[in-house]
Design a protein around this motif. Structure first.
Motif, PDB file in Angstrom:
ATOM      1  N   ALA A  43      -3.843 -48.806  19.763  1.00 11.63           N
ATOM      2  CA  ALA A  43      -3.735 -50.204  19.345  1.00 11.63           C
ATOM      3  C   ALA A  43      -4.899 -50.588  18.434  1.00 11.63           C
ATOM      4  O   ALA A  43      -5.957 -49.958  18.446  1.00 11.63           O
ATOM      5  N   GLY A  44      -4.671 -51.628  17.633  1.00 12.34           N
ATOM      6  CA  GLY A  44      -5.756 -52.217  16.859  1.00 12.34           C
ATOM      7  C   GLY A  44      -6.275 -51.378  15.724  1.00 12.34           C
ATOM      8  O   GLY A  44      -7.449 -51.502  15.335  1.00 12.34           O
ATOM      9  N   GLY A  45      -5.455 -50.495  15.172  1.00  9.72           N
ATOM     10  CA  GLY A  45      -5.880 -49.712  14.020  1.00  9.72           C
ATOM     11  C   GLY A  45      -6.793 -48.554  14.349  1.00  9.72           C
ATOM     12  O   GLY A  45      -7.484 -48.024  13.462  1.00  9.72           O
ATOM     13  N   ALA A  93       0.768 -40.451  16.562  1.00  6.98           N
ATOM     14  CA  ALA A  93       0.758 -41.378  15.428  1.00  6.98           C
ATOM     15  C   ALA A  93      -0.657 -41.918  15.308  1.00  6.98           C
ATOM     16  O   ALA A  93      -1.077 -42.747  16.119  1.00  6.98           O
ATOM     17  N   VAL A  94      -1.411 -41.439  14.327  1.00  5.11           N
ATOM     18  CA  VAL A  94      -2.850 -41.698  14.251  1.00  5.11           C
ATOM     19  C   VAL A  94      -3.168 -42.693  13.148  1.00  5.11           C
ATOM     20  O   VAL A  94      -2.863 -42.460  11.968  1.00  5.11           O
ATOM     21  N   GLU A  95      -3.783 -43.797  13.523  1.00  9.17           N
ATOM     22  CA  GLU A  95      -4.387 -44.745  12.591  1.00  9.17           C
ATOM     23  C   GLU A  95      -5.872 -44.826  12.927  1.00  9.17           C
ATOM     24  O   GLU A  95      -6.255 -44.795  14.095  1.00  9.17           O
ATOM     25  N   GLY A  96      -6.724 -44.905  11.920  1.00 11.37           N
ATOM     26  CA  GLY A  96      -8.149 -45.099  12.157  1.00 11.37           C
ATOM     27  C   GLY A  96      -8.812 -43.908  12.819  1.00 11.37           C
ATOM     28  O   GLY A  96      -8.376 -42.766  12.678  1.00 11.37           O
ATOM     29  N   PRO A  97      -9.885 -44.161  13.588  1.00 10.17           N
ATOM     30  CA  PRO A  97     -10.641 -43.051  14.168  1.00 10.17           C
ATOM     31  C   PRO A  97      -9.877 -42.311  15.258  1.00 10.17           C
ATOM     32  O   PRO A  97      -9.279 -42.913  16.142  1.00 10.17           O
ATOM     33  N   CYS A  98      -9.905 -40.995  15.139  1.00 12.61           N
ATOM     34  CA  CYS A  98      -9.369 -40.081  16.149  1.00 12.61           C
ATOM     35  C   CYS A  98     -10.420 -38.999  16.301  1.00 12.61           C
ATOM     36  O   CYS A  98     -10.294 -37.905  15.739  1.00 12.61           O
ATOM     37  N   VAL A  99     -11.485 -39.313  17.005  1.00 10.57           N
ATOM     38  CA  VAL A  99     -12.667 -38.460  17.000  1.00 10.57           C
ATOM     39  C   VAL A  99     -13.093 -38.102  18.418  1.00 10.57           C
ATOM     40  O   VAL A  99     -12.681 -38.733  19.393  1.00 10.57           O
ATOM     41  N   ALA A 100     -13.917 -37.060  18.496  1.00 12.79           N
ATOM     42  CA  ALA A 100     -14.427 -36.585  19.787  1.00 12.79           C
ATOM     43  C   ALA A 100     -13.259 -36.366  20.751  1.00 12.79           C
ATOM     44  O   ALA A 100     -12.367 -35.581  20.457  1.00 12.79           O
ATOM     45  N   GLY A 101     -13.226 -37.093  21.877  1.00 13.95           N
ATOM     46  CA  GLY A 101     -12.125 -36.921  22.816  1.00 13.95           C
ATOM     47  C   GLY A 101     -10.774 -37.232  22.213  1.00 13.95           C
ATOM     48  O   GLY A 101      -9.747 -36.711  22.665  1.00 13.95           O
ATOM     49  N   GLY A 102     -10.743 -38.065  21.167  1.00  8.74           N
ATOM     50  CA  GLY A 102      -9.488 -38.333  20.484  1.00  8.74           C
ATOM     51  C   GLY A 102      -8.945 -37.095  19.793  1.00  8.74           C
ATOM     52  O   GLY A 102      -7.744 -36.783  19.887  1.00  8.74           O
ATOM     53  N   THR A 103      -9.825 -36.361  19.107  1.00  8.41           N
ATOM     54  CA  THR A 103      -9.408 -35.106  18.477  1.00  8.41           C
ATOM     55  C   THR A 103      -9.038 -34.069  19.527  1.00  8.41           C
ATOM     56  O   THR A 103      -8.170 -33.226  19.302  1.00  8.41           O
ATOM     57  N   ALA A 147      -0.591 -38.775  10.511  1.00  5.52           N
ATOM     58  CA  ALA A 147      -1.830 -39.533  10.355  1.00  5.52           C
ATOM     59  C   ALA A 147      -1.728 -40.502   9.189  1.00  5.52           C
ATOM     60  O   ALA A 147      -1.145 -40.176   8.143  1.00  5.52           O
ATOM     61  N   ALA A 148      -2.304 -41.675   9.353  1.00  3.64           N
ATOM     62  CA  ALA A 148      -2.408 -42.632   8.259  1.00  3.64           C
ATOM     63  C   ALA A 148      -3.513 -42.204   7.298  1.00  3.64           C
ATOM     64  O   ALA A 148      -4.440 -41.462   7.657  1.00  3.64           O
ATOM     65  N   GLU A 149      -3.417 -42.681   6.081  1.00  2.57           N
ATOM     66  CA  GLU A 149      -4.328 -42.267   5.005  1.00  2.57           C
ATOM     67  C   GLU A 149      -5.797 -42.450   5.382  1.00  2.57           C
ATOM     68  O   GLU A 149      -6.640 -41.612   5.050  1.00  2.57           O
ATOM     69  N   SER A 150      -6.137 -43.530   6.069  1.00  5.16           N
ATOM     70  CA  SER A 150      -7.551 -43.794   6.377  1.00  5.16           C
ATOM     71  C   SER A 150      -7.974 -43.266   7.754  1.00  5.16           C
ATOM     72  O   SER A 150      -9.085 -43.565   8.209  1.00  5.16           O
ATOM     73  N   LEU A 180     -16.489 -27.814  14.810  1.00  2.00           N
ATOM     74  CA  LEU A 180     -17.188 -27.799  16.093  1.00  2.00           C
ATOM     75  C   LEU A 180     -18.708 -27.794  15.936  1.00  2.00           C
ATOM     76  O   LEU A 180     -19.425 -28.436  16.707  1.00  2.00           O
ATOM     77  N   LEU A 181     -19.219 -27.061  14.947  1.00  5.02           N
ATOM     78  CA  LEU A 181     -20.661 -26.842  14.855  1.00  5.02           C
ATOM     79  C   LEU A 181     -21.392 -27.851  13.980  1.00  5.02           C
ATOM     80  O   LEU A 181     -22.594 -28.058  14.162  1.00  5.02           O
ATOM     81  N   THR A 182     -20.684 -28.464  13.030  1.00  2.00           N
ATOM     82  CA  THR A 182     -21.359 -29.460  12.194  1.00  2.00           C
ATOM     83  C   THR A 182     -21.226 -30.861  12.756  1.00  2.00           C
ATOM     84  O   THR A 182     -22.068 -31.718  12.485  1.00  2.00           O
ATOM     85  N   GLY A 183     -20.157 -31.131  13.499  1.00  2.00           N
ATOM     86  CA  GLY A 183     -19.941 -32.470  14.019  1.00  2.00           C
ATOM     87  C   GLY A 183     -19.700 -33.500  12.943  1.00  2.00           C
ATOM     88  O   GLY A 183     -19.910 -34.700  13.160  1.00  2.00           O
ATOM     89  N   ARG A 184     -19.219 -33.067  11.779  1.00  2.00           N
ATOM     90  CA  ARG A 184     -18.996 -34.029  10.698  1.00  2.00           C
ATOM     91  C   ARG A 184     -17.613 -34.657  10.794  1.00  2.00           C
ATOM     92  O   ARG A 184     -16.737 -34.182  11.515  1.00  2.00           O
ATOM     93  N   SER A 185     -17.424 -35.725  10.040  1.00  2.00           N
ATOM     94  CA  SER A 185     -16.154 -36.432  10.023  1.00  2.00           C
ATOM     95  C   SER A 185     -15.219 -35.832   8.978  1.00  2.00           C
ATOM     96  O   SER A 185     -15.670 -35.361   7.922  1.00  2.00           O
ATOM     97  N   TYR A 186     -13.936 -35.843   9.274  1.00  2.00           N
ATOM     98  CA  TYR A 186     -12.906 -35.329   8.375  1.00  2.00           C
ATOM     99  C   TYR A 186     -11.938 -36.449   8.018  1.00  2.00           C
ATOM    100  O   TYR A 186     -11.529 -37.223   8.881  1.00  2.00           O
ATOM    101  N   THR A 187     -11.567 -36.504   6.744  1.00  2.00           N
ATOM    102  CA  THR A 187     -10.553 -37.462   6.332  1.00  2.00           C
ATOM    103  C   THR A 187      -9.169 -36.959   6.740  1.00  2.00           C
ATOM    104  O   THR A 187      -8.990 -35.792   7.094  1.00  2.00           O
ATOM    105  N   ALA A 188      -8.185 -37.857   6.637  1.00  2.00           N
ATOM    106  CA  ALA A 188      -6.821 -37.446   6.952  1.00  2.00           C
ATOM    107  C   ALA A 188      -6.343 -36.350   6.012  1.00  2.00           C
ATOM    108  O   ALA A 188      -5.649 -35.411   6.429  1.00  2.00           O
ATOM    109  N   ARG A 189      -6.694 -36.452   4.734  1.00  2.00           N
ATOM    110  CA  ARG A 189      -6.265 -35.423   3.781  1.00  2.00           C
ATOM    111  C   ARG A 189      -6.909 -34.084   4.084  1.00  2.00           C
ATOM    112  O   ARG A 189      -6.265 -33.033   3.942  1.00  2.00           O
TER     113      ARG A 189
END
Length: 266
Positions: free
Chosen positions: A58-60, A109-119, A130-133, A168-177
């Protein structure tokens, strides 16, 4: 069954929609959310009228993972759920799809952040939109933590190892693309349309014979770590009984009669 203050459930035709519902915390995991997820998967498994499940937020936002404020000692939301966890110490792993695989297809159906436990939860789903953002990533090492939701085992089996280790080792963020390019998600759609796209996919799944759909899903996972010869043998054991079902006969009749099939799980 399934719904809690942090987990909404809704039926859309033959699809059960589970919505992580803690938008003020970007749907960070809470005890009521985990209880709701656990019960939602159980409901989908038990009810033959449910042909697929869509998991969204919910909530983007999809899910920002563990509640780090709670981890820092500020208390986790939903202390009233403690008795459920005492009764089943494995409940949180089942909720996160670490120790449970639903027999119905699960579409994220992924909108917004899907990180850590979300991934990590994402890796337990079958089809991913996944949505574009939308953003993805396993940030645990950056905080001195370990991704114990299954990622050190599953991720390299789902995407190329070099990409899995980089995530796993860098902990960086990834875009949807980026996530689409490395195979973590299957499709990227415009912002605000991920749920609609997932429901469209679910409708296509629901149009198939339920016995066939469930057998195909089970076979894909059950053969994943087998040799080709072992996998082909298991495929025959899983697949040939489907041809003897009334649903298979109905599918052939419907094709001949140029009409939609009416499957009865028989």
């Amino acid at each position: 069954m399934g719904a809690t203050e942090h987990l909404k459930t809704e039926r859309v035709g033959a699809t059960l929609v589970l919505t992580l519902n803690r938008p003020e915390a970007r749907n960070a995991l809470s005890l009521p959310m985990l209880v709701g997820l656990h019960d939602g998967w159980a409901e989908a498994d038990a009810d033959d009228a449910i042909r697929s499940v869509v998991l969204t937020g919910a909530g983007g936002a999809f899910c920002s993972g563990m509640d780090l404020k709670a981890l820092a000692g500020r208390g986790m939301a939903g202390e009233h759920c403690r008795d459920r966890f005492a009764a089943d110490p494995d409940l949180h792993w089942k909720a996160m799809l670490r120790h449970h695989r639903p027999r119905k297809p699960v579409i994220a159906a992924v909108e917004g952040p899907c990180v850590a436990g979300g991934t990590e939860i994402l890796q337990g789903t079958d089809i991913r939109v996944a949505a574009e953002s939308a953003t993805f990533g396993l940030f645990e090492v950056r905080r001195g933590l370990f991704p114990v939701g299954g990622s050190t085992v599953r991720l390299a089996r789902q995407i190329p190892r070099t990409h899995a280790l980089e995530m796993l080792l860098t902990g960086r963020s990834y875009t949807a693309r980026e996530a689409e390019r490395i195979g973590l998600v299957g499709r990227v759609v415009p912002d605000g349309t991920a749920l609609d796209a997932a429901l469209e996919t679910a409708a296509l799944v629901n149009a198939g014979g339920p016995l066939a759909v469930e057998a195909v899903k089970a076979c894909v996972y059950d053969t994943a770590e087998l040799s080709e010869a072992e996998g082909l043998a298991l495929e025959l054991r899983r697949g040939m009984p489907v041809f003897a079902t009334e649903d298979a006969k109905e599918g052939a009749r419907a094709f001949t009669e140029k009409r939609p099939p009416v499957f009865r799980r028989a």
